[in-house]
Motif scaffolding. Structure first.
Motif: not given
Length: 97
Positions: A50, A52-53, A55-57, A59-60, A63, A85, A89, A94
Motif C-alpha cells: 500500500r 498510504s496508511s 486506514f486510508r487504503s 477507506m479508499s 469508497t 465506513k 473508522r 477515528r
C-alpha cells in the motif's frame, strides 16, 4: 470491446487485483458492516504494497467500490457498505464524520 465494457473491466481489475490490498473474496457482498470493516482492516494492515496508511487504503478501497458499483447496488447493500465506513473508522480509532 466497447468503451463501456473497458471501463467496467478496468474497475473490476482494480477491485480484484489492487496493488494496494489483497481483499478477502466476497468482502463487499457481506451483509454485516462490522465484518466488512474488519476484513478491510486486516487486508490493509497485512499489505506491504500500500502507498498510504492502512486506514486510508481501506477507506479508499471501500469508497472506490461504492462509487464504481453505483446503480448496480441495491439500496440495502449500499446502506450496509456506508455503515461499513462508520465501522472502519471505529476499528481504526477515528472519529465518525
Amino acid at each position: 470491446m466497447s468503451k463501456k465494457s473497458k471501463k467496467k473491466k478496468w474497475s473490476q481489475d482494480v477491485t480484484e487485483k489492487s496493488d494496494a490490498l489483497d481483499l478477502e473474496e466476497g468482502v463487499f457482498k457481506l451483509d454485516n458492516p462490522a465484518k466488512i470493516a474488519h476484513s478491510l482492516k486486516r487486508s490493509a494492515e497485512a499489505s506491504d504494497r500500500r502507498k498510504s496508511s492502512p486506514f486510508r487504503s481501506a477507506m479508499s478501497m471501500l469508497t472506490f467500490y461504492i462509487n464504481r458499483a453505483g446503480a448496480g447496488l441495491s439500496k440495502q447493500q449500499k446502506h450496509v457498505l456506508e455503515e461499513a465506513k462508520v465501522e472502519l473508522r471505529k476499528d481504526f480509532g477515528r472519529q465518525p464524520k
